[in-house]
Each structure stands twice: as C-alpha cells, then as structure tokens.
Design a protein around this motif. Sequence first.
Motif, mmCIF file in Angstrom:
data_model
loop_
_atom_site.group_PDB
_atom_site.id
_atom_site.type_symbol
_atom_site.label_atom_id
_atom_site.label_comp_id
_atom_site.label_asym_id
_atom_site.label_seq_id
_atom_site.Cartn_x
_atom_site.Cartn_y
_atom_site.Cartn_z
ATOM 1 N N UNK A 114 0.832 -1.199 0.000
ATOM 2 C CA UNK A 114 0.000 0.000 0.000
ATOM 3 C C UNK A 114 0.868 1.251 0.000
ATOM 4 N N UNK A 115 0.369 2.312 -0.601
ATOM 5 C CA UNK A 115 1.177 3.535 -0.705
ATOM 6 C C UNK A 115 1.488 4.121 0.678
ATOM 7 N N UNK A 116 0.580 3.878 1.643
ATOM 8 C CA UNK A 116 0.810 4.386 3.012
ATOM 9 C C UNK A 116 1.709 3.437 3.802
ATOM 10 N N UNK A 117 2.032 2.307 3.203
ATOM 11 C CA UNK A 117 2.842 1.306 3.889
ATOM 12 C C UNK A 117 1.998 0.133 4.342
ATOM 13 N N UNK A 118 2.594 -1.044 4.348
ATOM 14 C CA UNK A 118 1.913 -2.244 4.808
ATOM 15 C C UNK A 118 1.175 -2.968 3.691
ATOM 16 N N UNK A 119 0.589 -4.083 4.078
ATOM 17 C CA UNK A 119 -0.180 -4.938 3.157
ATOM 18 C C UNK A 119 -1.468 -5.357 3.850
ATOM 19 N N UNK A 120 -2.453 -5.751 3.029
ATOM 20 C CA UNK A 120 -3.603 -6.486 3.557
ATOM 21 C C UNK A 120 -3.633 -7.834 2.836
ATOM 22 N N UNK A 121 -4.772 -8.466 2.752
ATOM 23 C CA UNK A 121 -4.835 -9.788 2.125
ATOM 24 C C UNK A 121 -4.373 -9.758 0.673
ATOM 25 N N UNK A 122 -4.404 -8.562 0.043
ATOM 26 C CA UNK A 122 -3.872 -8.483 -1.310
ATOM 27 C C UNK A 122 -4.542 -7.517 -2.258
ATOM 28 N N UNK A 123 -5.476 -6.704 -1.786
ATOM 29 C CA UNK A 123 -6.057 -5.650 -2.602
ATOM 30 C C UNK A 123 -5.453 -4.311 -2.179
ATOM 31 N N UNK A 124 -5.096 -3.491 -3.156
ATOM 32 C CA UNK A 124 -4.536 -2.173 -2.823
ATOM 33 C C UNK A 124 -5.645 -1.120 -2.789
ATOM 34 N N UNK A 125 -6.259 -0.892 -3.937
ATOM 35 C CA UNK A 125 -7.360 0.075 -4.004
ATOM 36 C C UNK A 125 -8.586 -0.572 -4.625
ATOM 37 N N UNK A 126 -9.745 -0.107 -4.232
ATOM 38 C CA UNK A 126 -11.008 -0.523 -4.846
ATOM 39 C C UNK A 126 -11.794 0.751 -5.146
ATOM 40 N N UNK A 127 -12.139 0.906 -6.423
ATOM 41 C CA UNK A 127 -12.818 2.127 -6.878
ATOM 42 C C UNK A 127 -12.051 3.377 -6.423
ATOM 43 N N UNK A 128 -10.724 3.303 -6.518
ATOM 44 C CA UNK A 128 -9.897 4.484 -6.243
ATOM 45 C C UNK A 128 -9.612 4.748 -4.776
ATOM 46 N N UNK A 129 -10.192 3.969 -3.891
ATOM 47 C CA UNK A 129 -9.956 4.167 -2.454
ATOM 48 C C UNK A 129 -8.966 3.121 -1.951
ATOM 49 N N UNK A 130 -7.889 3.576 -1.301
ATOM 50 C CA UNK A 130 -6.909 2.619 -0.783
ATOM 51 C C UNK A 130 -7.449 1.940 0.467
ATOM 52 N N UNK A 131 -7.277 0.622 0.503
ATOM 53 C CA UNK A 131 -7.747 -0.157 1.637
ATOM 54 C C UNK A 131 -6.738 -0.078 2.792
ATOM 55 N N UNK A 161 8.438 -10.807 6.075
ATOM 56 C CA UNK A 161 9.209 -12.026 6.341
ATOM 57 C C UNK A 161 9.746 -12.642 5.053
ATOM 58 N N UNK A 162 9.038 -12.443 3.952
ATOM 59 C CA UNK A 162 9.403 -13.075 2.680
ATOM 60 C C UNK A 162 10.423 -12.280 1.875
ATOM 61 N N UNK A 163 10.464 -10.960 2.061
ATOM 62 C CA UNK A 163 11.162 -10.091 1.108
ATOM 63 C C UNK A 163 12.639 -9.788 1.369
ATOM 64 N N UNK A 164 13.206 -9.979 2.564
ATOM 65 C CA UNK A 164 14.621 -9.623 2.746
ATOM 66 C C UNK A 164 15.516 -10.342 1.735
ATOM 67 N N UNK A 165 16.424 -9.586 1.133
ATOM 68 C CA UNK A 165 17.316 -10.175 0.141
ATOM 69 C C UNK A 165 16.726 -10.235 -1.252
ATOM 70 N N UNK A 166 15.428 -9.926 -1.387
ATOM 71 C CA UNK A 166 14.772 -9.930 -2.697
ATOM 72 C C UNK A 166 14.469 -8.514 -3.174
ATOM 73 N N UNK A 167 14.579 -7.558 -2.284
ATOM 74 C CA UNK A 167 14.343 -6.156 -2.632
ATOM 75 C C UNK A 167 15.151 -5.284 -1.675
ATOM 76 N N UNK A 168 15.402 -4.049 -2.072
ATOM 77 C CA UNK A 168 16.154 -3.131 -1.210
ATOM 78 C C UNK A 168 15.280 -2.690 -0.036
ATOM 79 N N UNK A 169 15.918 -2.433 1.078
ATOM 80 C CA UNK A 169 15.172 -2.030 2.276
ATOM 81 C C UNK A 169 14.355 -0.759 2.025
ATOM 82 N N UNK A 170 14.885 0.117 1.161
ATOM 83 C CA UNK A 170 14.175 1.384 0.874
ATOM 84 C C UNK A 170 12.780 1.129 0.301
ATOM 85 N N UNK A 171 12.623 0.033 -0.448
ATOM 86 C CA UNK A 171 11.323 -0.214 -1.083
ATOM 87 C C UNK A 171 10.251 -0.606 -0.071
#
Length: 293
Positions: A176-193, A205-215
């Motif tokens: 999500x643009x504000x940070x974090x994840x939910x079950x897997x939807x980002x926006x619905x009808x333009x509204x961020x969940x 837990x899955x991403x270390x070593x697969x992307x830069x920390x900045x992302x």
Amino acid sequence: IMADGTINRIIDEIWKRSLPEGGFASRKGGEYRLDATAWAIMALRMGGVEPQRLLAAMHRLGESQMKDGRLALSNEHPDVYWPTPLAIFAWHRNPEFTPGTLRAVSFLLKTTGTHFKRDPNSPGGHDTSIRGWGWTEETHSWVEPTSLSIVALRLAGHKDHERVSEGARLLLDRQLSRGGWNYGNTTVFGTELASMPESTGLALSALPGLTAKETVSHSIAMMKESVRSLKTPLSLGWAILGLSAWGERPSDANSLIDRCLRRQDRYGAYDTCMVGLMLVALKAEGGLLHALS
C-alpha cells in the motif's frame, strides 16, 4: 528477558495437544490438524525439544501428503493447498523427509494462483497478471499464501528461481502507498484499503534479500509504530517476525509476547498454531527464514 519457565509452559501446553498416533490437534482433546502439527514441530524444535521426539509428528505430516506433493488442510478439501509451505518448514534439516520436501517444493513451483491481463476498467488497483499463490486451487494469488510459499522455496534453496522473483514482484505490487499490506487488494474504486498487521508481517518475512530495504521502509516504519498496540497472537507474532527479518526487532519483543500469552488467562487458551507462532516469534530473533535455515 523471558524466563525459561514461560518457554517451558508453552512447550508443555503444545505437548498436551499431541496425539497418540502422531501429530497435533488445534486444542487439547481435538482432532489432527496439519497446520497445527507443522507449527507445533517448528515451535518445539526452536524451543529446544530433541528432534527425535518430533519424528512421529513429522511422519504424520508425511502421511498427509498427496501424490502431487501438496499438503491440503484436510482430505475432504484437497483443493485447500496453502499449508504446503508449512510442511516444508517443519521437515527442514531432517534428511529423512527430503523426498517429501522435494515433492512439496515441486508442487509449489508448478502451482500458481489464477492470473489474467489487467483490465484498465477494473475497480481493483493491483496488477492481476503477476503470478503468486492462492489459498486454494483456481483462485487468485494473495499476499499471505504467496509470502509463505516464497519463504518455503527460499528455505529449499530456490531463492533465485523465477517463481520466487515473480512472487516478490507480486508482493511489492500489492504494497500500500501508506505502507503495509492487507490480504492483497490495494485500491477498490480508487480508495486505498487499510493494511493488516499479519499480512504486513508475512510479506516483510518473505522479502529480505529480494528487494532493497528502501522499497519497504515505509511498511517497516508503520509496523514499528503499531507493534506495541497489537493484542492478538496472529497480529503480534507476524509483526515481530516481519520486523526481525529486517533487523528491526522491537527491544521489548519478549515482554510483548509474554503480555499476549497472559491474555489467555482472560480469554481462554490460544489454538496450537497461535501458541506455536508465539514461541517461534520469541526464538526467531533474525526472522522466520533465518531461524528455520
């Protein structure tokens, strides 16, 4: 620092759910559950239980494995394959279960959630064409099963596999643009969940070593800000594991876990998966993948 007595109490509680024929139930007196068994094995191993004492439970997992390598939640629901990565976690480092692990890994590598070209008029904001993993067969790919599958494949030595890279791309697309994840939807009808702590902790837990920390830095910052307000074992356990994976483990993680465990006095015993998650979060100071490796 958490007293050894607390760890021993957790271990004793998990053993009370063990079954004579091998494996563990979700609650004392309950029936065999594959996910409960996998979490019990992980937790007890990290808690210092002799590997020999866990063999019966590991064999019970093996009996649950289907011909194509999957481990379904139950025989009645063979399409519900999401526990497959948990068996890979539980069997890791035991050569006796290498054949079962290889079959489970093969299943994950050839299995994918349904994916399709993104419709520009879709109300959803995420890229539907990126392949990950679903909870069940013939459903869309979501954050939590994708995160578990990535950790399992990395544990099995497939960090550089295209499916792991694509899974990481899926997770970053669903952030999500504000940070974090939910079950897997980002926006619905333009509204961020809103984000969810357990989904965020799993993705981290899955991403270390697969992307830069900045992302993922805004997701880490959000998790650090909210972790002390989390009350449930599911949210707190994954939040601590996700932060630990990036070297951002809260200094008071052990007391947060202790406080969460004490809530059982008021609300009743947590199920085996949650008790197991608490012990794993307690012991996995470098995150889940590091602790299992």
